[in-house]
Write a protein that holds these residues in place. Structure first.
Motif, mmCIF file in Angstrom:
data_model
loop_
_atom_site.group_PDB
_atom_site.id
_atom_site.type_symbol
_atom_site.label_atom_id
_atom_site.label_comp_id
_atom_site.label_asym_id
_atom_site.label_seq_id
_atom_site.Cartn_x
_atom_site.Cartn_y
_atom_site.Cartn_z
ATOM 1 N N UNK A 459 -9.030 39.142 41.360
ATOM 2 C CA UNK A 459 -8.807 37.750 40.939
ATOM 3 C C UNK A 459 -9.916 37.151 39.763
ATOM 4 N N UNK A 460 -10.744 38.347 39.323
ATOM 5 C CA UNK A 460 -11.587 36.875 38.702
ATOM 6 C C UNK A 460 -12.176 37.749 37.740
ATOM 7 N N UNK A 461 -12.482 39.102 36.854
ATOM 8 C CA UNK A 461 -13.116 39.091 35.183
ATOM 9 C C UNK A 461 -11.199 39.642 35.292
ATOM 10 N N UNK A 462 -10.671 39.267 33.761
ATOM 11 C CA UNK A 462 -9.186 39.486 33.497
ATOM 12 C C UNK A 462 -9.344 39.374 31.405
ATOM 13 N N UNK A 463 -7.484 39.903 31.335
ATOM 14 C CA UNK A 463 -7.535 39.960 29.916
ATOM 15 C C UNK A 463 -5.991 39.635 29.650
ATOM 16 N N UNK A 464 -6.088 38.664 28.772
ATOM 17 C CA UNK A 464 -4.245 37.787 28.202
ATOM 18 C C UNK A 464 -4.559 38.315 27.061
ATOM 19 N N UNK A 465 -2.633 38.672 27.178
ATOM 20 C CA UNK A 465 -2.118 38.586 25.139
ATOM 21 C C UNK A 465 -1.508 38.097 25.515
ATOM 22 N N UNK A 466 -0.828 37.668 25.128
ATOM 23 C CA UNK A 466 0.432 36.772 24.365
ATOM 24 C C UNK A 466 1.466 37.544 23.755
ATOM 25 N N UNK A 467 2.810 36.486 23.183
ATOM 26 C CA UNK A 467 3.428 36.543 21.791
ATOM 27 C C UNK A 467 2.957 36.282 20.767
ATOM 28 N N UNK A 468 2.968 35.147 20.376
ATOM 29 C CA UNK A 468 2.579 34.794 19.083
ATOM 30 C C UNK A 468 1.016 34.356 18.839
ATOM 31 N N UNK A 469 0.885 34.629 17.918
ATOM 32 C CA UNK A 469 -0.815 33.900 17.760
ATOM 33 C C UNK A 469 -0.934 33.001 16.501
ATOM 34 N N UNK A 470 -1.330 32.359 16.347
ATOM 35 C CA UNK A 470 -2.097 31.433 14.955
ATOM 36 C C UNK A 470 -3.413 31.663 15.039
ATOM 37 N N UNK A 471 -3.276 31.401 13.718
ATOM 38 C CA UNK A 471 -5.098 31.021 13.274
ATOM 39 C C UNK A 471 -5.883 29.574 12.928
ATOM 40 N N UNK A 472 -6.026 29.246 13.527
ATOM 41 C CA UNK A 472 -6.680 27.334 13.227
ATOM 42 C C UNK A 472 -7.818 27.343 12.443
ATOM 43 N N UNK A 473 -7.812 26.750 11.361
ATOM 44 C CA UNK A 473 -9.338 26.839 10.716
ATOM 45 C C UNK A 473 -9.187 25.277 10.422
ATOM 46 N N UNK A 474 -10.343 24.359 11.250
ATOM 47 C CA UNK A 474 -10.343 22.767 10.325
ATOM 48 C C UNK A 474 -9.312 22.127 10.556
ATOM 49 N N UNK A 475 -9.030 22.346 11.512
ATOM 50 C CA UNK A 475 -7.994 21.423 11.922
ATOM 51 C C UNK A 475 -5.889 21.135 11.763
ATOM 52 N N UNK A 476 -5.897 23.047 10.848
ATOM 53 C CA UNK A 476 -5.131 23.495 10.498
ATOM 54 C C UNK A 476 -4.462 25.055 10.954
#
Length: 546
Positions: A459-476
């Motif tokens: 339970x040390x080295x890992x990789x996680x994905x997800x369902x939805x991903x959103x790019x965040x640039x300069x606070x938006x």
């Protein structure tokens, strides 16, 4: 499990989880879910049969669990009902200590004669095992509570709701998803009721009525021209609640970054399925992520799984001691690290606690399956590893004077052992929302929902994905991303935690079928958190690694 039931589950992407689920019980008519075969007085009489038989045959300790386990599962696809399953499992499990050694036996013959026979078998097993036992079982003391009861605080028993009402709700969700661009949708509704009576030679007679519910779906959208498809899972959380969870109360919705709706203690499956279809269509044209270091903003519906795998499992004391090595691995969080009293599991703001009392959670009960009153305790305090999860025959190993109350068996037919309680990340103390967090990030990714994952056996080295991903640039938020997964190790990851939203953003994620042990058993557990930021985490592009 019937083959058709497995096929339905596999179609939802949950087949892998359900491989470890035992025979659910006998098929029954839905009306029988509301029957009451034994009252509390009858259970006490039968429990005393086991306790007295155990004592008179040389047992120094005995406990008995009379359990009735009810399940109703409903599966639909597009405009069709695929299956409804109604099962009951009813029986008795008896655990004893004789000659310093555990013995266990069970029976579905819930009668004086059946219980006497099973108890004698448990004692005989203990005495046979004692011949190879090196050290006697050493239990920390527990208070005898006499006659007590506990029930999941529910407003509406899901088993009382007509199947037609549940089916209509699922088919309505399917219809709305299809209207908004979905090509396929599978929906399911899992409902569980555990009616458990525990008694022990230490003077407890505990009656509990436990309810859990999990609505879920998978939406698929296809682009035939490009030969691509995208799926979006439900953003629901399985809960320790009644059918009131499904009423979608407006007061239980939070507006999250990206225009998402975050559900707290009530859920609207029709609304979620509708939005899922629209988001899956958007995913088809979203750009692929550029690999590199990013600040990650993790929604509770995603972070719960990371907590489960990188904190919940490695802090199970039996895993730490090597008892799980043959099945699920060991733990990097070894006793020598705990003994230093300064092992930095995470940054100073990381406070992770275990709690079997949290209302609405999957693991909430009044007493565990050893008759121990449940409680809350710290696992990580100000980033430092301070404790594990331990039951009565483990507690002295870590200098505890009482059990943590996290012993559980999936049915009367299985012996109880240490299982993960609810393990949660405490929210931040200052007022701070997910929208505030977005504004503070220059180059980041906002991740919602669980996805594929991998973690090593310590339970040390890992990789996680997800369902939805959103790019965040300069606070938006600038748009959706595809092909995102992050890699780290447990200690590095939790030490990169720099900000946690406040209590108003705190929500539960859950695992309805968490497997462990040999023979394998499943349990249900929740993980609470608020939206949390981790700085400088390595992100890979999964599309480029195929």
């Amino acid at each position: 499990m019937k083959r058709r039931e497995f096929i339905h589950l596999a179609g939802l992407g949950t087949g892998a989880m359900m491989l470890s689920v035992p025979l659910l019980g006998n098929d029954i008519h839905p009306e029988m879910l509301l029957a009451n075969p034994l009252d509390v007085a009858q259970k006490k009489v039968l429990a005393d049969v086991a306790l007295n038989t155990a004592r008179s045959n040389g047992a120094s300790y005995a406990d008995v669990r009379i359990g009735r386990y009810l399940n109703q599962f409903i599966f639909t696809r597009e405009n069709k009902v695929q299956n409804t399953t109604n099962t009951e499992s009813f029986g008795v499990g008896i655990r004893v200590i004789a000659n310093g050694t555990w013995g266990f036996a069970s029976t579905n013959d819930v009668s004086t004669e059946g219980i006497q026979k099973a108890t004698l078998t448990a004692v005989a097993i203990a005495k046979a095992n004692a011949k190879i036992q090196k050290e006697p079982v050493d239990l920390v003391p527990v208070k005898g509570y006499g006659d007590v009861s506990w029930k999941t605080p529910i407003e509406r028993n899901a088993m009382e709701v007509p199947i037609s009402e549940k089916v209509d709700m699922l088919l309505n969700a399917n219809s709305e998803a299809m209207k908004n661009g979905a090509n396929y949708i599978n929906t399911a509704l899992f409902m569980v009721n555990e009616q458990k009576y525990f008694a022990s030679t230490e003077g407890s007679y505990i009656d509990q009525d436990i309810h859990r519910i999990w609505p879920t779906f998978t939406v698929t959208v296809i682009d035939p021209t490009a030969g691509k498809f995208k799926t979006r899972q439900a953003l629901s959380a399985p809960m320790g609640m009644g059918f009131e969870y499904m009423d979608g109360r407006a007061s239980s919705k939070l507006q999250s970054p990206g225009g998402l709706i975050a559900y707290t203690n009530h859920y609207d499956i029709v609304e979620d399925a509708t939005v899922a279809a629209l988001q899956a269509k958007e995913m088809l044209t979203a750009k692929s992520v550029e690999p590199g270091k990013y600040d990650l903003i993790l929604d509770p519906n995603h972070l719960g799984l990371t907590i489960h795998e990188s904190v919940g499992h490695p802090l199970e004391l039996d895993r730490v001691l090597g008892y799980e090595a043959n099945y699920a691995g060991t733990s990097f969080a070894t006793l020598d690290k705990w003994k230093t009293k300064n092992f930095k599991y995470g940054s100073d703001i990381v406070n992770i606690f275990a709690d079997k009392t949290q209302e609405g959670s999957l693991g909430a009960v009044g007493f565990d399956d050893e008759g121990v009153k449940t409680k809350r305790w710290d696992l990580i305090k100000d980033g430092v590893l301070v404790n594990y999860q331990a039951i009565r025959d483990q507690a002295k190993i870590i200098d505890e004077t009482e059990s943590h109350g996290c012993c559980y068996a999936q049915s009367w037919n299985d012996v109880q052992f240490q299982r993960m309680p609810n393990v949660s990340l405490a929210p931040g103390k200052e007022k701070y929302s997910a929208m505030d967090m977005i504004k503070d990030v220059e180059n980041g990714i906002y991740i919602v929902g669980r996805g594929s994952y991998s973690i090593d056996q310590q339970r040390y080295n890992f990789q996680f994905g997800g369902t939805l991903f959103y790019e965040v640039k300069n606070g938006k938020i600038t748009g959706m991303l595809n092909d995102v997964a992050y890699q780290s190790n447990t200690q590095e990851f939790w030490n990169s935690c720099v900000k946690i939203c406040d209590q108003s953003d705190y929500r539960l994620f859950g695992s309805f079928f968490d497997g462990k042990g040999q023979p394998s058993q499943v349990s249900a557990v929740s993980h609470g958190s608020a939206t949390t930021r981790f700085n400088g985490v390595n992100v890979i592009n999964t599309g480029r690694n195929i």
